[in-house]
Design an enzyme around this catalytic site. Structure first.
Site, PDB file in Angstrom:
ATOM      1  N   GLU A 351       0.833  -1.200   0.000  1.00  0.00           N
ATOM      2  CA  GLU A 351       0.000   0.000   0.000  1.00  0.00           C
ATOM      3  C   GLU A 351       0.870   1.253   0.000  1.00  0.00           C
ATOM      4  O   GLU A 351       0.498   2.279  -0.562  1.00  0.00           O
ATOM      5  CB  GLU A 351      -0.944   0.000   1.212  1.00  0.00           C
ATOM      6  CG  GLU A 351      -2.030   1.054   1.111  1.00  0.00           C
ATOM      7  CD  GLU A 351      -3.072   0.949   2.209  1.00  0.00           C
ATOM      8  OE1 GLU A 351      -4.200   1.413   1.985  1.00  0.00           O
ATOM      9  OE2 GLU A 351      -2.759   0.417   3.297  1.00  0.00           O
ATOM     10  N   HIS A 382       7.189 -27.348   2.506  1.00  0.00           N
ATOM     11  CA  HIS A 382       6.519 -28.453   1.821  1.00  0.00           C
ATOM     12  C   HIS A 382       5.554 -27.928   0.762  1.00  0.00           C
ATOM     13  O   HIS A 382       4.651 -28.654   0.328  1.00  0.00           O
ATOM     14  CB  HIS A 382       5.787 -29.319   2.844  1.00  0.00           C
ATOM     15  CG  HIS A 382       6.716 -29.933   3.850  1.00  0.00           C
ATOM     16  ND1 HIS A 382       7.319 -31.159   3.656  1.00  0.00           N
ATOM     17  CD2 HIS A 382       7.182 -29.465   5.043  1.00  0.00           C
ATOM     18  CE1 HIS A 382       8.099 -31.425   4.692  1.00  0.00           C
ATOM     19  NE2 HIS A 382       8.037 -30.412   5.543  1.00  0.00           N
ATOM     20  N   LYS A 510     -12.783   2.550  -3.609  1.00  0.00           N
ATOM     21  CA  LYS A 510     -13.924   2.935  -2.772  1.00  0.00           C
ATOM     22  C   LYS A 510     -14.954   3.711  -3.591  1.00  0.00           C
ATOM     23  O   LYS A 510     -16.162   3.472  -3.502  1.00  0.00           O
ATOM     24  CB  LYS A 510     -13.447   3.800  -1.603  1.00  0.00           C
ATOM     25  CG  LYS A 510     -12.615   3.084  -0.560  1.00  0.00           C
ATOM     26  CD  LYS A 510     -12.194   4.073   0.523  1.00  0.00           C
ATOM     27  CE  LYS A 510     -11.291   3.438   1.557  1.00  0.00           C
ATOM     28  NZ  LYS A 510     -10.833   4.429   2.575  1.00  0.00           N
TER      29      LYS A 510
END
EC number: 5.3.1.9
Length: 545
Positions: A351, A382, A510
């Site tokens: 960000e 793994h 937004k």
């Protein structure tokens, strides 16, 4: 070329990047390499010897930092200068952990007294909750905290609370809600009792869509339990700049904690946003967290560049991103309590430095923020470690591990450490074709089969990593560790001459999201947007594909 890349310092580094020997050779020819390329500060130990650097390269990186006036930019941030120029704001999360006799001015006013007054208010609030003095609407003590936020007001407190589990007082349970997906809230509400639950709403504006939606639904749930609107004040508190909206909601003004516009969300855990941390671990431990971060601040502002941990880590990230085309960086925590840190550092770095415009608006012509990802050792060994060892992309790695475990059970911790150190060695050293062939010498395979399999077992090595150690995970060392990554992120932004403290990409999301919301709730079919968005909106309205 931009003014960043068209400098002698940048060009010199470009030249060096093309003629470095393999790290195996660097270690073989310098027995003191570890001593020269390791550093202790603020309860942390950094081994950066397993990097594709020489002393000459490091010197050139420090020259790049000087050319970018890094030290002056550091001083400007700590002094409260307006370094977030696009939003015309100071950047002073560091003031939140400053000592009470410090002077840090914003618009000519020392903000430190207000910071410490807020800390005192937090301490009183925590004491009233944990002592049982605070009572719910039926007279019962509070047992559960539901913290509602999003972004920095959610992730920081959640990850730190998780990391400091050994220091929980055991007096409260804490639940975190962020996603506007109702499932997140509903599942948490199944775990709590409205008579003994306190909701903590964190939103600077008291209007962040996800946070407000969740808080309104939480209040509805609370009122449906038989409580009245007047009882809301006994079960809701807020961290916000908008006191009027908080009190209109039903929260007592005495239980509204301040936020300041000179603290960005992703740096806000040091503010009253960190209230859930204090509630869970107590004020002494919360203050120790702040003190650990402050010690890193002091190191960052006082240590020479060549002995400065955040500077070294930030410059190494620039080195790989801009001169080796490394597009991602992996953070590997060899401690279960620290398993959430990669996600926190992901938000912090991506960000902050996911930018394509320089401070003067010029478009960058170089890579900026890498993808930050990672997970918990040894689980990753793994899974995605295969890519680290034999994939074609260069992915620098940070390994983080305490030397002492909070849970010293049998041989667990020594095995954990052996895996951590073994991974860094394997990434650096690799395995040659000749070594792989020698390992197969005693097998019953034919020579052709041995040769084929040996080629599949070759690992180039020369994969860079940092190893960060601490004696033990404590509030202080955690504070220093988080501040280290904050400052590392800032160093990168200075070198790239970008603003690490705005987030216009988030803001656009937004804005468009609100526009789509209006269309989702309208009566007529969507038609004003692009064909894909219109079709998706209409499918949602139908409720079936």
């Amino acid at each position: 070329m931009s003014r960043v890349t068209n400098t002698p310092e940048w060009q010199k580094l470009k030249e060096y990047s093309n003629k470095l020997p393999h790290m195996r050779e660097l270690f073989a020819t310098d027995s003191a390499r570890f001593d020269k390329m390791s550093l202790k500060a603020c309860g942390l130990f950094l081994d950066y010897s397993k990097n594709r650097v020489t002393e000459v390269v490091l010197g050139a990186l420090f020259d790049l930092a000087k050319q970018a006036q890094l030290e002056a930019r550091i001083n400007a941030m700590f002094a409260g200068d307006i370094i977030n120029t696009t939003e015309k704001r100071a950047v002073l999360h560091t003031a939140l952990r400053a000592p009470n006799d410090a002077v840090v001015e914003v618009d000519g006013v020392n903000v430190v007294p207000e910071v410490h007054a807020t800390l005192d208010k937090i301490e009183s609030f925590v004491a009233s909750i944990t002592s049982g003095e605070w009572r719910g609407y039926t007279g019962k003590a509070i047992t559960d905290i539901v913290s509602i936020g999003i972004g920095g007001s959610f992730l920081g407190p959640k990850i730190v609370t998780q990391a400091l589990r050994p220091y929980w007082t055991g007096k409260l349970n804490c639940h975190f809600v962020a996603n506007v997906d109702a499932t997140s809230l509903v599942e948490k509400l199944k775990l709590v009792d409205p008579e003994t639950t306190l909701f903590l709403m964190s939103s600077k504006s008291f209007g962040t869509q996800e946070t407000l939606t969740n808080t309104l639904s939480a209040r509805d749930w609370f009122l449906q339990s038989g409580a009245s609107q007047a009882d809301v004040a006994k079960h809701f508190a807020a961290v916000t700049s908008n006191v009027a909206k908080a009190t209109d909601f039903g929260i007592d003004e005495a239980n509204v904690f301040p936020m300041w516009d000179w603290v960005g969300g992703r740096y806000s855990l040091w503010s009253a946003i960190g209230l859930p941390i204090a509630l869970m671990v107590g004020m002494d431990n919360y203050r120790a967290l702040l003190a650990g971060a402050r010690s890193m601040d002091e190191h960052f502002t006082s240590a020479p560049l060549a002995e400065n941990m955040p500077v070294i880590m930030g410059l190494l990230s620039v080195w790989y991103g801009n001169f080796f085309n490394a597009q991602s960086h992996v953070v590997l925590t060899y401690d279960h309590y620290l398993r959430g840190l990669p996600a926190y550092f992901q938000q912090l770095d991506m960000e902050s430095n996911g930018k394509s415009a320089m401070m003067d608006g010029e478009t960058v012509d170089f890579s900026t923020g890498p993808v930050i990802w990672g997970g918990e050792g040894t689980n990753g060994q793994h899974a995605y470690h295969q890519l680290l060892h034999q994939g074609t992309a260069l992915i620098p790695a940070d390994f983080i591990m305490p030397l002492q475990s909070h849970n010293p059970l049998g041989e667990h911790h020594v095995q954990l450490a052996s895996n951590c150190f073994g991974q860094t060695q394997a990434l650096m050293q690799g395995r040659t074709y000749e070594e792989a062939l020698a390992e197969l010498a005693a097998s019953n395979l034919s020579d052709d089969e041995k040769s084929l399999i040996a080629r599949h077992k070759v690992m180039e090595g020369n994969k860079p990593s940092n190893t960060l150690l601490m004696d033990k995970l404590t509030p202080s060392t955690l504070g220093a560790l988080i501040a280290l990554y904050e400052h590392r992120t800032f160093v990168q932004g200075v070198i790239w001459d970008i603003n690490s403290f705005d987030q216009w990409g988030v803001e656009l999301g937004k804005t468009l999201g609100n526009d789509v919301l209006a269309r989702l709730t309208a009566d007529e079919d969507a038609s004003a947007l692009d064909s894909s968005s219109n079709a998706l909106i209409n499918l949602f309205r139908k409720g079936q594909i």
